[in-house]
Design a protein around this motif. Structure first.
Motif, PDB file in Angstrom:
ATOM      1  N   ASP A 154       0.814  -1.201   0.000  1.00  0.00           N
ATOM      2  CA  ASP A 154       0.000   0.000   0.000  1.00  0.00           C
ATOM      3  C   ASP A 154       0.860   1.268   0.000  1.00  0.00           C
ATOM      4  O   ASP A 154       0.622   2.200  -0.783  1.00  0.00           O
ATOM      5  CB  ASP A 154      -0.881  -0.058   1.268  1.00  0.00           C
ATOM      6  CG  ASP A 154      -2.162   0.720   1.117  1.00  0.00           C
ATOM      7  OD1 ASP A 154      -2.621   0.897  -0.023  1.00  0.00           O
ATOM      8  OD2 ASP A 154      -2.718   1.156   2.142  1.00  0.00           O
ATOM      9  N   VAL A 255      -4.950  -2.179  -1.886  1.00  0.00           N
ATOM     10  CA  VAL A 255      -4.421  -1.070  -2.699  1.00  0.00           C
ATOM     11  C   VAL A 255      -5.557  -0.430  -3.519  1.00  0.00           C
ATOM     12  O   VAL A 255      -5.635   0.802  -3.635  1.00  0.00           O
ATOM     13  CB  VAL A 255      -3.276  -1.574  -3.610  1.00  0.00           C
ATOM     14  CG1 VAL A 255      -2.867  -0.521  -4.627  1.00  0.00           C
ATOM     15  CG2 VAL A 255      -2.077  -1.997  -2.763  1.00  0.00           C
ATOM     16  N   THR A 258      -7.521   1.777  -1.311  1.00  0.00           N
ATOM     17  CA  THR A 258      -6.805   3.043  -1.088  1.00  0.00           C
ATOM     18  C   THR A 258      -7.083   4.008  -2.233  1.00  0.00           C
ATOM     19  O   THR A 258      -7.391   5.183  -2.014  1.00  0.00           O
ATOM     20  CB  THR A 258      -5.287   2.781  -0.983  1.00  0.00           C
ATOM     21  OG1 THR A 258      -5.058   2.006   0.180  1.00  0.00           O
ATOM     22  CG2 THR A 258      -4.492   4.071  -0.896  1.00  0.00           C
TER      23      THR A 258
END
Ligand SMILES: NC(=O)c1ccc[n+]([C@@H]2O[C@H](COP(=O)([O-])OP(=O)(O)OC[C@H]3O[C@@H](n4cnc5c(N)ncnc54)[C@H](OP(=O)(O)O)[C@@H]3O)[C@@H](O)[C@H]2O)c1
Length: 421
Positions: A154, A255, A258
């Protein structure tokens, strides 16, 4: 009524301080932060916690005064009593599907920031459904997966995106993570969690597990990624053969969440993948076959009790050797969209640590994430979310990369179009 954060007696509480990772977090605190931070140990046994404190006092005599707080996840009132006296709780009592919810619940109600080490997709989705809106409203940060899963993926991707988009002014098209060499054990706790995340998945959650965007908030934009590939492939960008990476199916979804939580900062067409670097196609085919065989056996219901007993036994504990010689290395390769002449720019980040991934490195990563969450004002100034069920990158941004670099990790951009920077 929750006590305002500034009036709480503890900055940070290690929940599960008697566990393998919990103790390592305490050791990092004893070495680097005792005297600079008001921290406490929590768990279900006063006696075992006192033994850990005694051990820590050998590292740093000031630890003899570290407060001990007792609570059992089977008794919500005792969990509430621990959570309400801290600004940030680091929870290491997994498997989280079995033991994690009371701590998250208390943190949301008591307005205490929270970090954990889960990689259990169905449980994380359940937490999002139950708590994201309330945590957003109450400005509480619930940050899952703050260890080896999924901090490198991340924060590494955010490093590349920031460099490509803000520094070079180019649109990001894709990031590929290649897990490299490593030395250390997979923890028993992690293998028990794999049982919960892959084998003991509720029927209604199975289809969602395969959706590459299953951790995205409802109604957020999806992207072009397809379900994970389970066979070997050749990465042109890395000029290397690759096989599936065991935590890829989890980390990739983190990810993508995010990106959604950052308002699609990486781009609407952003693609993300994670693979294991292998020495050649034969080894790659072997690793891929093992992956497929495990996947098929994991889906065969009569074998469920066998896996439940077997998986935790396969895990190891930190040994003197892994504590001394453990390490991990990863490479992330970002590519821009092609410019008008058809040329794409490649940005590479190298990530590594000289500690074993599953225990020592993970302990330091969750600790640094928790310490970052204490800097509420700075995170707000950086434009990051003030609350919700967040990811390491959407909650801490590049401040976490800076903290990790100061804590002896390497999280750095290394080359642009093959030239060192
Ligand atoms: N890659 C990663 O990100 C990563 C790496 C490592 C671990 N993990 C995860 O982190 C978690 C912890 O791993 P570990 O190896 O440290 O596990 P562990 O050694 O089994 O520690 C578990 C902790 O939970 C506590 N606990 C158990 N039942 C409890 C209860 N009813 N109430 C309160 N506390 C209770 C234990 O306390 P007692 O001492 O009293 O039993 C212990 O402190 C696992 O879920 C694992 O999957 C993730």
């Amino acid at each position: 009524m929750a006590t305002p954060m500034t009036q709480r007696p503890h900055d940070l509480v290690v929940w599960g301080a008697t566990g393998v990772v919990g103790k390592l977090i305490c050791e990092h605190l004893a070495r680097s932060y005792t005297g600079k931070l008001r921290w406490a140990m929590a768990g279900r046994s006063q006696e075992r916690l006192a033994a850990v404190r005694q051990e820590m006092s050998k590292t740093n005599p000031a630890c003899k005064d570290v407060p001990i707080l007792c609570g059992d996840v089977g008794d919500q009132a005792s969990v509430d009593a621990v959570v309400k006296v801290s600004r940030v709780v680091l929870s290491t009592t997994g498997p989280y599907a079995l033991m994690g919810t009371p701590v998250v619940d208390a943190c949301v109600r008591m307005r205490t920031h929270y970090c954990d080490l889960t990689g259990e997709l169905p449980w994380v989705r359940k937490m999002h459904r139950r708590y994201h809106e309330e945590a957003t409203r109450s400005q509480v940060k619930i940050v899952n997966s703050c260890g080896f899963d999924s901090v490198p993926s991340d924060i590494g991707t955010l490093l590349i995106a920031d460099y490509m988009i803000k520094h070079l002014g180019k649109p990001l098209a894709s990031v590929e993570l290649l897990n490299g060499q490593a030395y250390g054990f997979v923890s028993k706790g992690t293998l028990s969690s794999i049982y919960g995340a892959v084998i003991n998945v509720p029927k209604e959650e199975k289809a969602a597990n395969n959706d590459p965007y299953c951790l995205n908030p409802p109604n957020s934009k999806r992207g072009p990624d397809k379900p994970d590939g389970f066979w070997i492939s050749y990465s042109k960008a890395a000029q290397a053969w690759t096989a599936p990476f065991i935590m890829g199916p989890y980390n990739t979804r983190v990810v993508r969440r995010t990106n959604a939580l950052l308002g699609n900062f990486y781009g609407d067409g952003f693609r993300y993948s994670e693979r294991q670097r292998v020495p050649g196609p034969i080894v790659g085919a072997l690793v891929s076959s093992l992956f497929i065989i495990f996947g098929l056996l994991a889906l065969f219901p009569p074998l469920k009790p066998v896996w439940k007993n077997l998986l935790p036994r396969l895990g190891g504990k930190p040994t003197e050797d892994t504590m001394k010689n453990g390490f991990w290395k990863m490479q992330l390769i970002g590519q821009s969209a092609p410019d008008s002449s058809g040329k794409a720019t490649t940005v590479v980040a190298q990530l590594s640590d000289k500690r074993d991934a599953g225990y020592n490195s993970t302990a330091r990563m969750i600790l640094e994430t928790g310490l970052c969450l204490l800097e509420d004002d700075k995170l707000k100034q950086a434009g990051l979310a003030t609350g919700g069920c967040l990811t390491p990158a959407s909650s801490c941004g590049l401040m976490l990369a800076d903290r990790l670099n100061h804590a002896d990790f390497t999280f750095k951009i290394s080359t642009v179009d093959g030239k060192p920077i």
